[in-house]
Design a protein around this motif. Structure first.
Motif, PDB file in Angstrom:
ATOM      1  N   ALA A 183      41.697  41.901  49.623  1.00 27.58           N
ATOM      2  CA  ALA A 183      40.916  41.209  50.859  1.00 27.58           C
ATOM      3  C   ALA A 183      41.189  39.788  50.882  1.00 27.58           C
ATOM      4  N   ALA A 184      41.208  39.104  49.618  1.00 26.80           N
ATOM      5  CA  ALA A 184      41.580  37.700  49.723  1.00 26.80           C
ATOM      6  C   ALA A 184      42.534  37.374  48.405  1.00 26.80           C
ATOM      7  N   PHE A 185      43.529  37.830  48.238  1.00 22.93           N
ATOM      8  CA  PHE A 185      44.287  37.659  47.197  1.00 22.93           C
ATOM      9  C   PHE A 185      45.061  36.350  47.358  1.00 22.93           C
ATOM     10  N   GLY A 186      44.983  35.654  46.077  1.00 25.75           N
ATOM     11  CA  GLY A 186      45.555  34.450  45.939  1.00 25.75           C
ATOM     12  C   GLY A 186      44.674  33.300  46.301  1.00 25.75           C
ATOM     13  N   SER A 187      43.416  33.380  47.182  1.00 27.37           N
ATOM     14  CA  SER A 187      42.474  32.343  47.602  1.00 27.37           C
ATOM     15  C   SER A 187      41.569  32.129  46.204  1.00 27.37           C
ATOM     16  N   LEU A 188      41.094  30.796  46.137  1.00 25.98           N
ATOM     17  CA  LEU A 188      40.411  30.639  45.344  1.00 25.98           C
ATOM     18  C   LEU A 188      38.861  31.264  45.259  1.00 25.98           C
ATOM     19  N   ARG A 189      38.320  31.757  44.165  1.00 22.48           N
ATOM     20  CA  ARG A 189      37.050  32.239  44.308  1.00 22.48           C
ATOM     21  C   ARG A 189      36.011  31.383  43.712  1.00 22.48           C
ATOM     22  N   GLU A 190      34.933  31.341  44.001  1.00 28.46           N
ATOM     23  CA  GLU A 190      33.872  30.556  43.594  1.00 28.46           C
ATOM     24  C   GLU A 190      32.824  31.292  42.775  1.00 28.46           C
ATOM     25  N   GLN A 191      32.869  32.622  42.794  1.00 25.38           N
ATOM     26  CA  GLN A 191      31.961  33.507  42.078  1.00 25.38           C
ATOM     27  C   GLN A 191      32.801  34.785  41.734  1.00 25.38           C
ATOM     28  N   GLU A 192      32.033  35.438  40.795  1.00 22.72           N
ATOM     29  CA  GLU A 192      32.500  36.851  40.590  1.00 22.72           C
ATOM     30  C   GLU A 192      32.805  37.681  41.748  1.00 22.72           C
ATOM     31  N   CYS A 193      33.829  38.301  41.724  1.00 26.28           N
ATOM     32  CA  CYS A 193      34.117  39.235  42.859  1.00 26.28           C
ATOM     33  C   CYS A 193      34.306  40.625  42.567  1.00 26.28           C
ATOM     34  N   LEU A 194      33.224  41.576  43.113  1.00 26.34           N
ATOM     35  CA  LEU A 194      33.178  43.023  42.704  1.00 26.34           C
ATOM     36  C   LEU A 194      34.551  43.588  42.985  1.00 26.34           C
ATOM     37  N   PHE A 195      35.235  43.323  44.058  1.00 23.65           N
ATOM     38  CA  PHE A 195      36.547  43.961  44.451  1.00 23.65           C
ATOM     39  C   PHE A 195      37.593  43.652  43.252  1.00 23.65           C
ATOM     40  N   CYS A 196      37.742  42.463  43.107  1.00 21.87           N
ATOM     41  CA  CYS A 196      38.618  42.033  42.085  1.00 21.87           C
ATOM     42  C   CYS A 196      38.407  42.711  40.691  1.00 21.87           C
ATOM     43  N   LEU A 197      36.931  42.615  40.370  1.00 17.79           N
ATOM     44  CA  LEU A 197      36.717  43.631  39.329  1.00 17.79           C
ATOM     45  C   LEU A 197      37.073  44.917  39.158  1.00 17.79           C
ATOM     46  N   ALA A 198      36.882  45.657  40.141  1.00 18.49           N
ATOM     47  CA  ALA A 198      37.031  47.046  40.490  1.00 18.49           C
ATOM     48  C   ALA A 198      38.603  47.255  40.327  1.00 18.49           C
ATOM     49  N   LEU A 199      39.133  46.472  40.897  1.00 18.63           N
ATOM     50  CA  LEU A 199      40.858  46.509  40.954  1.00 18.63           C
ATOM     51  C   LEU A 199      41.264  46.420  39.548  1.00 18.63           C
ATOM     52  N   LEU A 200      40.698  45.289  38.693  1.00 16.63           N
ATOM     53  CA  LEU A 200      41.192  45.127  37.571  1.00 16.63           C
ATOM     54  C   LEU A 200      41.018  46.124  36.467  1.00 16.63           C
ATOM     55  N   ARG A 201      39.684  46.716  36.777  1.00 14.32           N
ATOM     56  CA  ARG A 201      39.403  47.849  35.829  1.00 14.32           C
ATOM     57  C   ARG A 201      40.090  49.038  36.029  1.00 14.32           C
ATOM     58  N   GLY A 202      40.448  49.285  37.323  1.00 20.26           N
ATOM     59  CA  GLY A 202      41.192  50.296  37.697  1.00 20.26           C
ATOM     60  C   GLY A 202      42.523  50.315  37.269  1.00 20.26           C
ATOM     61  N   SER A 203      43.269  49.326  37.247  1.00 18.76           N
ATOM     62  CA  SER A 203      44.737  49.063  37.080  1.00 18.76           C
ATOM     63  C   SER A 203      44.934  48.610  35.621  1.00 18.76           C
ATOM     64  N   SER A 204      43.805  48.594  34.598  1.00 20.09           N
ATOM     65  CA  SER A 204      44.103  48.375  33.447  1.00 20.09           C
ATOM     66  C   SER A 204      43.175  48.911  32.484  1.00 20.09           C
ATOM     67  N   ARG A 205      43.631  49.089  31.097  1.00 25.17           N
ATOM     68  CA  ARG A 205      42.924  49.691  30.270  1.00 25.17           C
ATOM     69  C   ARG A 205      42.333  48.542  29.215  1.00 25.17           C
ATOM     70  N   GLN A 206      42.136  47.224  29.803  1.00 28.23           N
ATOM     71  CA  GLN A 206      41.641  46.349  29.105  1.00 28.23           C
ATOM     72  C   GLN A 206      40.187  46.313  29.083  1.00 28.23           C
ATOM     73  N   SER A 207      39.823  45.351  28.009  1.00 29.89           N
ATOM     74  CA  SER A 207      38.132  45.183  28.039  1.00 29.89           C
ATOM     75  C   SER A 207      37.844  44.375  29.455  1.00 29.89           C
ATOM     76  N   PRO A 208      36.528  44.429  29.589  1.00 26.25           N
ATOM     77  CA  PRO A 208      35.812  43.708  30.924  1.00 26.25           C
ATOM     78  C   PRO A 208      36.230  42.573  31.174  1.00 26.25           C
ATOM     79  N   ASP A 209      36.322  41.707  29.837  1.00 26.49           N
ATOM     80  CA  ASP A 209      36.761  40.301  29.907  1.00 26.49           C
ATOM     81  C   ASP A 209      38.112  39.964  30.528  1.00 26.49           C
ATOM     82  N   PHE A 210      39.059  41.083  30.390  1.00 29.33           N
ATOM     83  CA  PHE A 210      40.337  41.072  30.815  1.00 29.33           C
ATOM     84  C   PHE A 210      41.196  40.009  29.815  1.00 29.33           C
ATOM     85  N   GLY A 211      40.734  40.222  28.438  1.00 29.20           N
ATOM     86  CA  GLY A 211      41.523  39.009  27.641  1.00 29.20           C
ATOM     87  C   GLY A 211      42.624  39.835  26.927  1.00 29.20           C
TER      88      GLY A 211
END
Length: 111
Positions: free
Chosen positions: A79-107
């Motif tokens: 929905a907002a790829f590439g734009s600056l975010r001012e706070q946490e985004c649930l859509f981004c977090l869901a995408l990152l959790r779904g596309s990765s097997r990394q820890s929630p901090d995406f480190g």
């Protein structure tokens, strides 16, 4: 009642000037967007080079690159790829959790 032709011409000319001003503002905004897009492309290319270690034809896991972009303050959701975010985004977090097997901090640490 009809208006005199001179009045209609003045009104039309004023409206055309307003439209020209609007067009100029839109043109300036488009130029700013193009510049920002160029900067984002350069940043993405740099991140891609970092993620691949400079090797051509190889790619880091999507979660790693997207996680890096997200940590740098950019949206990675559709929905907002590439734009600056001012706070946490649930859509981004869901995408990152779904596309990765990394820890929630995406480190980059695998579970």
């Amino acid at each position: 009642m009809t208006q005199p032709l001179g009045l209609l011409l003045r009104q039309t000319e004023m409206r055309m000037q307003e439209i020209l001003q609007d067009f100029s503002r839109i043109k300036r905004y488009a130029q700013l967007l193009e510049e920002e897009n160029g900067r984002l492309k350069e940043a993405l290319a740099a991140l891609t080079r970092e993620g691949t270690g400079g090797a051509a034809g190889t790619r880091a896991p999507a979660g790693g690159q997207l996680g890096t972009l997200y940590r740098q303050g950019f949206h990675v959701c559709h929905a907002a790829f590439g734009s600056l975010r001012e706070q946490e985004c649930l859509f981004c977090l869901a995408l990152l959790r779904g596309s990765s097997r990394q820890s929630p901090d995406f480190g980059g640490q695998e579970k």
